[in-house]
Design a protein around this motif. Sequence first.
Motif, PDB file in Angstrom:
ATOM      1  N   GLY A 120      11.636   0.572   4.000  1.00 50.13           N
ATOM      2  CA  GLY A 120      12.515   1.726   4.172  1.00 50.13           C
ATOM      3  C   GLY A 120      12.001   2.682   5.224  1.00 50.13           C
ATOM      4  N   GLN A 121      12.212   3.971   4.974  1.00 47.75           N
ATOM      5  CA  GLN A 121      11.837   5.010   5.922  1.00 47.75           C
ATOM      6  C   GLN A 121      10.680   5.838   5.366  1.00 47.75           C
ATOM      7  OE1 GLN A 121      13.386   5.098   8.965  1.00 47.75           O
ATOM      8  NE2 GLN A 121      14.445   3.265   8.207  1.00 47.75           N
ATOM      9  N   SER A 122      10.054   6.588   6.261  1.00 50.88           N
ATOM     10  CA  SER A 122       8.966   7.472   5.856  1.00 50.88           C
ATOM     11  C   SER A 122       9.458   8.470   4.812  1.00 50.88           C
ATOM     12  CB  SER A 122       8.426   8.225   7.082  1.00 50.88           C
ATOM     13  OG  SER A 122       7.411   9.127   6.718  1.00 50.88           O
ATOM     14  N   GLY A 123       8.720   8.585   3.720  1.00 54.52           N
ATOM     15  CA  GLY A 123       9.094   9.511   2.659  1.00 54.52           C
ATOM     16  C   GLY A 123       9.897   8.877   1.537  1.00 54.52           C
ATOM     17  N   GLU A 124      10.267   7.601   1.677  1.00 48.20           N
ATOM     18  CA  GLU A 124      11.089   6.931   0.659  1.00 48.20           C
ATOM     19  C   GLU A 124      10.270   6.090  -0.323  1.00 48.20           C
ATOM     20  OE1 GLU A 124      15.361   6.364   2.965  1.00 48.20           O
ATOM     21  OE2 GLU A 124      13.937   4.684   2.965  1.00 48.20           O
ATOM     22  N   GLY A 125       8.944   6.220  -0.270  1.00 55.47           N
ATOM     23  CA  GLY A 125       8.090   5.360  -1.078  1.00 55.47           C
ATOM     24  C   GLY A 125       8.333   5.464  -2.562  1.00 55.47           C
ATOM     25  N   PHE A 126       8.516   6.697  -3.064  1.00 53.85           N
ATOM     26  CA  PHE A 126       8.736   6.855  -4.500  1.00 53.85           C
ATOM     27  C   PHE A 126      10.085   6.283  -4.916  1.00 53.85           C
ATOM     28  CE2 PHE A 126       5.628  10.635  -4.676  1.00 53.85           C
ATOM     29  CZ  PHE A 126       4.576   9.779  -4.968  1.00 53.85           C
ATOM     30  N   LYS A 127      11.059   6.355  -4.024  1.00 54.12           N
ATOM     31  CA  LYS A 127      12.366   5.776  -4.338  1.00 54.12           C
ATOM     32  C   LYS A 127      12.236   4.265  -4.546  1.00 54.12           C
ATOM     33  CE  LYS A 127      15.503   4.892  -1.146  1.00 54.12           C
ATOM     34  NZ  LYS A 127      16.570   5.073  -0.123  1.00 54.12           N
ATOM     35  N   TYR A 128      11.476   3.612  -3.685  1.00 52.00           N
ATOM     36  CA  TYR A 128      11.290   2.173  -3.829  1.00 52.00           C
ATOM     37  C   TYR A 128      10.377   1.849  -5.004  1.00 52.00           C
ATOM     38  CZ  TYR A 128      13.732   1.645   0.566  1.00 52.00           C
ATOM     39  OH  TYR A 128      14.702   1.680   1.544  1.00 52.00           O
ATOM     40  N   ALA A 129       9.426   2.729  -5.278  1.00 53.25           N
ATOM     41  CA  ALA A 129       8.581   2.519  -6.453  1.00 53.25           C
ATOM     42  C   ALA A 129       9.419   2.516  -7.723  1.00 53.25           C
ATOM     43  CB  ALA A 129       7.502   3.591  -6.527  1.00 53.25           C
TER      44      ALA A 129
ATOM     45  N   VAL B 291       0.842  -1.193   0.000  1.00 50.41           N
ATOM     46  CA  VAL B 291       0.000   0.000   0.000  1.00 50.41           C
ATOM     47  C   VAL B 291       0.877   1.243   0.000  1.00 50.41           C
ATOM     48  CG1 VAL B 291      -1.765   1.299   1.252  1.00 50.41           C
ATOM     49  CG2 VAL B 291      -1.825  -1.209   1.249  1.00 50.41           C
ATOM     50  N   MET B 292       0.611   2.142  -0.937  1.00 50.16           N
ATOM     51  CA  MET B 292       1.309   3.420  -0.977  1.00 50.16           C
ATOM     52  C   MET B 292       0.413   4.499  -0.398  1.00 50.16           C
ATOM     53  SD  MET B 292       3.741   3.679  -4.312  1.00 50.16           S
ATOM     54  CE  MET B 292       4.620   4.995  -3.461  1.00 50.16           C
ATOM     55  N   ALA B 293       0.984   5.304   0.479  1.00 46.52           N
ATOM     56  CA  ALA B 293       0.283   6.420   1.112  1.00 46.52           C
ATOM     57  C   ALA B 293       1.301   7.508   1.373  1.00 46.52           C
ATOM     58  CB  ALA B 293      -0.387   5.968   2.409  1.00 46.52           C
ATOM     59  N   LYS B 294       0.818   8.706   1.716  1.00 47.02           N
ATOM     60  CA  LYS B 294       1.757   9.799   1.970  1.00 47.02           C
ATOM     61  C   LYS B 294       1.691  10.238   3.424  1.00 47.02           C
ATOM     62  CE  LYS B 294      -1.227  13.688   0.627  1.00 47.02           C
ATOM     63  NZ  LYS B 294      -1.330  14.906  -0.223  1.00 47.02           N
ATOM     64  N   SER B 295       2.872  10.401   4.005  1.00 42.26           N
ATOM     65  CA  SER B 295       3.015  10.957   5.346  1.00 42.26           C
ATOM     66  C   SER B 295       3.463  12.408   5.214  1.00 42.26           C
ATOM     67  CB  SER B 295       4.052  10.160   6.129  1.00 42.26           C
ATOM     68  OG  SER B 295       5.358  10.382   5.572  1.00 42.26           O
ATOM     69  N   GLU B 296       3.761  13.036   6.338  1.00 39.71           N
ATOM     70  CA  GLU B 296       4.292  14.401   6.271  1.00 39.71           C
ATOM     71  C   GLU B 296       5.636  14.446   5.564  1.00 39.71           C
ATOM     72  OE1 GLU B 296       4.457  16.007  10.193  1.00 39.71           O
ATOM     73  OE2 GLU B 296       2.289  16.403  10.299  1.00 39.71           O
ATOM     74  N   ASP B 297       6.334  13.298   5.514  1.00 37.04           N
ATOM     75  CA  ASP B 297       7.653  13.244   4.880  1.00 37.04           C
ATOM     76  C   ASP B 297       7.570  12.961   3.382  1.00 37.04           C
ATOM     77  OD1 ASP B 297       8.944  13.453   7.459  1.00 37.04           O
ATOM     78  OD2 ASP B 297       8.380  11.358   7.773  1.00 37.04           O
ATOM     79  N   GLY B 298       6.411  12.508   2.923  1.00 41.23           N
ATOM     80  CA  GLY B 298       6.264  12.137   1.519  1.00 41.23           C
ATOM     81  C   GLY B 298       5.682  10.750   1.378  1.00 41.23           C
ATOM     82  N   ALA B 299       5.871  10.139   0.229  1.00 37.73           N
ATOM     83  CA  ALA B 299       5.267   8.833  -0.046  1.00 37.73           C
ATOM     84  C   ALA B 299       5.894   7.737   0.803  1.00 37.73           C
ATOM     85  CB  ALA B 299       5.416   8.491  -1.524  1.00 37.73           C
ATOM     86  N   CYS B 300       5.066   6.774   1.193  1.00 38.28           N
ATOM     87  CA  CYS B 300       5.515   5.628   1.986  1.00 38.28           C
ATOM     88  C   CYS B 300       4.937   4.355   1.372  1.00 38.28           C
ATOM     89  CB  CYS B 300       5.030   5.735   3.429  1.00 38.28           C
ATOM     90  SG  CYS B 300       5.482   7.266   4.282  1.00 38.28           S
ATOM     91  N   MET B 301       5.576   3.242   1.664  1.00 36.72           N
ATOM     92  CA  MET B 301       5.149   1.953   1.140  1.00 36.72           C
ATOM     93  C   MET B 301       5.055   0.960   2.285  1.00 36.72           C
ATOM     94  SD  MET B 301       6.847   0.040  -2.159  1.00 36.72           S
ATOM     95  CE  MET B 301       6.698   1.442  -3.261  1.00 36.72           C
TER      96      MET B 301
END
Length: 391
Positions: free
Chosen positions: A231-240, A177-187
Amino acid sequence: MTGIGAELTADIAARVERFVRDIVVPYEKDPRRDHHHAPTDELVLELKEKARSAGVLTPHILPDGRHLSQRETALVLQKTGLSSLGPLACNTNAPDEGNMYLLGRVGSPEIKERFLKPLVEGRARSAFFMTEPASENGAGSDPSMMQTTAVPDGNHWVINGRKAFITGAQGAEIGIVMAKSEDGACMFLVDLPDPAIHIDRVPNTIDNSMPGGHAVITIENLRVPADQMLGQSGEGFKYAQVRLSPARLSHCMRWLGACIRADEIATDYANRRQAFGKALIDHEGVGFMLADNLIDLKQTELIINWCADVLDAGSLGTSESSMAKVAVSEALMRVADRCVQVMGGTGVTDDTIVEQVFREIRAFRIYDGPTEVHKWSLAKKIKRDWREANS
């Protein structure tokens, strides 16, 4: 990415091809289908057991956990694509194949054991929750528009939002599941089903090769342990991005196999069918269409291999996979369309798989990014490169 060599790859591909042609193809008329004529999980599990017995289940991942190179994967996945049921039987289908690749690259040992292992073993299906409803101005081709939120709560995250076109969500046991936190996208990795993830509907679509269809989802107060974040909060797009190019290219590999099969059927028809005193293939209008198919299929193979080599060299291959996706989807659409045309009335019936291949390829021109979005992205790169060269 290092591979296993041409000889071993050819052996795997040959065994996969024999299995798909001899065992899987007869199942194409199996009546175990859902309301949208997609194969049921019962049918898929039966095919997976036959693949397991034949030693061709998840053939792109070796027993020791090594993944074939992208160039080697291209040959093997093409063979699974010779039937719409082939990727499901051999466990090389989307979104599972892309999810396996992602978790194998970036998952923690705990995540690999809990979520990756059952996928590789063919004991579970998965879904990738990223796209959101267009009617609500959610994320689609532009993932920066993501509205699904993730809020920390102690050692958990609480996720709320809506998702759309989530392939295979109905019946999946593992979700990303991809969602966004205050840091950015998360997975996040989640177990399915979960009462906080509600399937609102599964719309009928032009394609029907995927079990579970493409669902519209509501996520309401989904609680996910913090250690199930990739990973960490906000790194979702990097993993995507790790998943994006290989998964996009895998679609090209599988659909090349499908169009090779459709072309075989159309070629056989054109050589057997008589009209106006001779075989159809002897009429220039028909023969030239099949010649054009031969050209498009070869160009498709070459651009897939070129992009695979780029990925194997260690590049993310973002632009290269965009070029490959556009070229392949458009070329294969031409191939599928010609196959229907060559076969005339028979081509638009379900007497053969040709009409299904046509529908599936039409959808492929949109899935994993429409042609126009990829061209827009490439145009931006052209402009950026020009500015750098002239600064």
